[in-house]
Write a protein that holds these residues in place. Structure first.
Motif, PDB file in Angstrom:
ATOM      1  N   UNK A  24      39.257 -78.963 -49.795  1.00 63.53           N
ATOM      2  CA  UNK A  24      40.104 -79.725 -50.715  1.00 63.53           C
ATOM      3  C   UNK A  24      40.510 -81.054 -50.090  1.00 63.53           C
ATOM      4  N   UNK A  25      40.845 -81.047 -48.788  1.00 59.88           N
ATOM      5  CA  UNK A  25      41.211 -82.276 -48.100  1.00 59.88           C
ATOM      6  C   UNK A  25      40.037 -83.256 -48.069  1.00 59.88           C
ATOM      7  N   UNK A  26      38.846 -82.743 -47.823  1.00 55.22           N
ATOM      8  CA  UNK A  26      37.655 -83.599 -47.775  1.00 55.22           C
ATOM      9  C   UNK A  26      37.342 -84.200 -49.149  1.00 55.22           C
ATOM     10  N   UNK A  27      37.477 -83.397 -50.210  1.00 57.07           N
ATOM     11  CA  UNK A  27      37.231 -83.916 -51.556  1.00 57.07           C
ATOM     12  C   UNK A  27      38.264 -84.964 -51.937  1.00 57.07           C
ATOM     13  N   UNK A  28      39.512 -84.752 -51.522  1.00 58.14           N
ATOM     14  CA  UNK A  28      40.567 -85.721 -51.814  1.00 58.14           C
ATOM     15  C   UNK A  28      40.290 -87.049 -51.110  1.00 58.14           C
ATOM     16  N   UNK A  29      39.848 -86.987 -49.856  1.00 61.37           N
ATOM     17  CA  UNK A  29      39.521 -88.209 -49.123  1.00 61.37           C
ATOM     18  C   UNK A  29      38.327 -88.930 -49.743  1.00 61.37           C
ATOM     19  N   UNK A  30      37.344 -88.170 -50.198  1.00 70.02           N
ATOM     20  CA  UNK A  30      36.182 -88.790 -50.833  1.00 70.02           C
ATOM     21  C   UNK A  30      36.591 -89.480 -52.131  1.00 70.02           C
ATOM     22  N   UNK A  31      37.500 -88.857 -52.880  1.00 73.46           N
ATOM     23  CA  UNK A  31      37.949 -89.462 -54.129  1.00 73.46           C
ATOM     24  C   UNK A  31      38.733 -90.737 -53.864  1.00 73.46           C
ATOM     25  N   UNK A  32      39.561 -90.731 -52.820  1.00 69.26           N
ATOM     26  CA  UNK A  32      40.309 -91.935 -52.483  1.00 69.26           C
ATOM     27  C   UNK A  32      39.386 -93.056 -52.045  1.00 69.26           C
ATOM     28  N   UNK A  33      38.382 -92.737 -51.241  1.00 69.47           N
ATOM     29  CA  UNK A  33      37.453 -93.764 -50.754  1.00 69.47           C
ATOM     30  C   UNK A  33      36.556 -94.294 -51.868  1.00 69.47           C
ATOM     31  N   UNK A  34      36.268 -93.485 -52.844  1.00 68.06           N
ATOM     32  CA  UNK A  34      35.394 -93.923 -53.929  1.00 68.06           C
ATOM     33  C   UNK A  34      36.111 -94.920 -54.834  1.00 68.06           C
ATOM     34  N   UNK A  35      37.398 -94.710 -55.051  1.00 73.93           N
ATOM     35  CA  UNK A  35      38.138 -95.585 -55.951  1.00 73.93           C
ATOM     36  C   UNK A  35      38.641 -96.841 -55.251  1.00 73.93           C
ATOM     37  N   UNK A  36      38.730 -96.819 -53.938  1.00 72.90           N
ATOM     38  CA  UNK A  36      39.260 -97.975 -53.216  1.00 72.90           C
ATOM     39  C   UNK A  36      38.215 -99.078 -53.167  1.00 72.90           C
ATOM     40  N   UNK A  37      38.647-100.295 -53.441  1.00 71.32           N
ATOM     41  CA  UNK A  37      37.740-101.435 -53.370  1.00 71.32           C
ATOM     42  C   UNK A  37      38.069-102.226 -52.113  1.00 71.32           C
ATOM     43  N   UNK A  38      37.076-102.768 -51.461  1.00 67.63           N
ATOM     44  CA  UNK A  38      37.354-103.509 -50.230  1.00 67.63           C
ATOM     45  C   UNK A  38      38.105-104.802 -50.529  1.00 67.63           C
ATOM     46  N   UNK A  39      38.971-105.173 -49.614  1.00 68.72           N
ATOM     47  CA  UNK A  39      39.722-106.412 -49.807  1.00 68.72           C
ATOM     48  C   UNK A  39      38.837-107.584 -49.393  1.00 68.72           C
ATOM     49  N   UNK A  40      38.517-108.455 -50.344  1.00 67.16           N
ATOM     50  CA  UNK A  40      37.640-109.593 -50.121  1.00 67.16           C
ATOM     51  C   UNK A  40      38.378-110.850 -50.564  1.00 67.16           C
TER      52      UNK A  40
END
Length: 108
Positions: free
Chosen positions: A76-92
Protein backbone atom coordinates in the motif's frame (compact mmCIF):
# COMPACT_ATOMS: atom_id res chain seq x y z
CA UNK A 1 6.91 -43.31 -69.82
CA UNK A 2 4.01 -42.78 -67.48
CA UNK A 3 5.09 -45.71 -65.36
CA UNK A 4 8.56 -44.19 -65.01
CA UNK A 5 7.07 -40.82 -63.95
CA UNK A 6 4.83 -42.53 -61.40
CA UNK A 7 7.80 -44.49 -60.02
CA UNK A 8 9.97 -41.36 -59.81
CA UNK A 9 7.19 -39.32 -58.19
CA UNK A 10 6.73 -41.91 -55.46
CA UNK A 11 10.51 -42.14 -54.94
CA UNK A 12 10.91 -38.59 -53.63
CA UNK A 13 8.09 -37.05 -51.61
CA UNK A 14 7.62 -33.34 -52.16
CA UNK A 15 6.43 -30.92 -49.54
CA UNK A 16 4.26 -27.89 -50.30
CA UNK A 17 5.91 -24.69 -49.09
CA UNK A 18 8.89 -24.79 -46.74
CA UNK A 19 10.13 -28.30 -46.06
CA UNK A 20 10.60 -27.97 -42.28
CA UNK A 21 7.84 -25.48 -41.35
CA UNK A 22 4.07 -25.46 -41.47
CA UNK A 23 1.23 -27.92 -41.41
CA UNK A 24 2.64 -30.30 -44.05
CA UNK A 25 6.27 -30.19 -42.89
CA UNK A 26 8.73 -33.02 -42.84
CA UNK A 27 8.72 -34.28 -39.30
CA UNK A 28 11.97 -35.42 -37.69
CA UNK A 29 12.38 -39.01 -36.60
CA UNK A 30 12.16 -39.75 -32.89
CA UNK A 31 15.68 -40.48 -31.70
CA UNK A 32 16.61 -42.10 -28.42
CA UNK A 33 18.05 -38.80 -27.15
CA UNK A 34 14.80 -36.99 -27.91
CA UNK A 35 12.76 -39.68 -26.20
CA UNK A 36 15.04 -39.58 -23.13
CA UNK A 37 14.80 -35.78 -22.97
CA UNK A 38 11.00 -35.96 -23.20
CA UNK A 39 10.83 -38.58 -20.44
CA UNK A 40 13.08 -36.39 -18.25
CA UNK A 41 10.82 -33.39 -18.91
CA UNK A 42 7.69 -35.37 -18.05
CA UNK A 43 9.26 -36.60 -14.78
CA UNK A 44 10.13 -33.03 -13.86
CA UNK A 45 6.56 -31.93 -14.63
CA UNK A 46 5.22 -34.74 -12.45
CA UNK A 47 7.49 -33.62 -9.59
CA UNK A 48 6.26 -30.03 -9.98
CA UNK A 49 2.64 -31.17 -9.90
CA UNK A 50 3.38 -33.17 -6.75
CA UNK A 51 4.72 -30.05 -5.02
CA UNK A 52 1.69 -28.06 -6.16
CA UNK A 53 -0.70 -30.70 -4.82
CA UNK A 54 1.13 -30.94 -1.47
CA UNK A 55 2.18 -27.42 -0.44
CA UNK A 56 4.62 -26.70 2.37
CA UNK A 57 2.04 -24.69 4.36
CA UNK A 58 -1.54 -25.65 5.06
CA UNK A 59 -4.35 -23.19 4.38
CA UNK A 60 -4.54 -22.30 8.09
CA UNK A 61 -0.79 -21.67 8.26
CA UNK A 62 -0.70 -19.59 5.10
CA UNK A 63 -3.68 -17.41 6.07
CA UNK A 64 -1.81 -14.70 7.98
CA UNK A 65 1.84 -15.10 6.98
CA UNK A 66 1.87 -12.05 4.68
CA UNK A 67 0.43 -9.84 7.43
CA UNK A 68 3.20 -10.93 9.78
CA UNK A 69 5.80 -10.05 7.17
CA UNK A 70 4.17 -6.67 6.56
CA UNK A 71 3.72 -7.25 2.85
CA UNK A 72 0.31 -5.61 2.66
CA UNK A 73 1.43 -2.39 4.34
CA UNK A 74 4.56 -2.23 2.18
CA UNK A 75 2.47 -2.74 -0.96
CA UNK A 76 0.00 0.00 0.00
CA UNK A 77 2.87 2.38 0.82
CA UNK A 78 4.55 1.63 -2.51
CA UNK A 79 1.32 2.19 -4.47
CA UNK A 80 0.72 5.47 -2.64
CA UNK A 81 4.23 6.68 -3.51
CA UNK A 82 3.77 5.68 -7.15
CA UNK A 83 0.49 7.60 -7.29
CA UNK A 84 2.10 10.69 -5.80
CA UNK A 85 5.03 10.54 -8.23
CA UNK A 86 2.75 10.04 -11.21
CA UNK A 87 0.67 13.13 -10.49
CA UNK A 88 3.59 15.36 -9.54
CA UNK A 89 4.93 17.54 -12.33
CA UNK A 90 8.54 18.68 -12.31
CA UNK A 91 9.17 22.30 -11.48
CA UNK A 92 10.44 23.97 -14.67
CA UNK A 93 11.19 27.65 -15.07
CA UNK A 94 10.53 29.72 -18.17
CA UNK A 95 14.29 30.12 -18.70
CA UNK A 96 14.70 26.36 -18.86
CA UNK A 97 11.92 26.05 -21.42
CA UNK A 98 13.40 28.71 -23.70
CA UNK A 99 17.03 27.57 -23.37
CA UNK A 100 16.70 25.52 -26.55
CA UNK A 101 16.02 28.69 -28.53
CA UNK A 102 19.29 30.28 -27.46
CA UNK A 103 21.59 28.20 -29.62
CA UNK A 104 22.31 31.08 -32.08
CA UNK A 105 22.91 33.85 -29.54
CA UNK A 106 26.42 34.99 -30.34
CA UNK A 107 27.61 38.25 -28.89
CA UNK A 108 30.63 40.08 -30.23
Amino acid sequence: MRLALAALASFRKTYPGHMYRGKHRKRPYATEEAIAARIKFLKMEEQNMFYLRHPYLTLEQSWGHSQELGKQKAFIREMHLMKLNRNAKPSVTIEERYDMLRNNDVWD
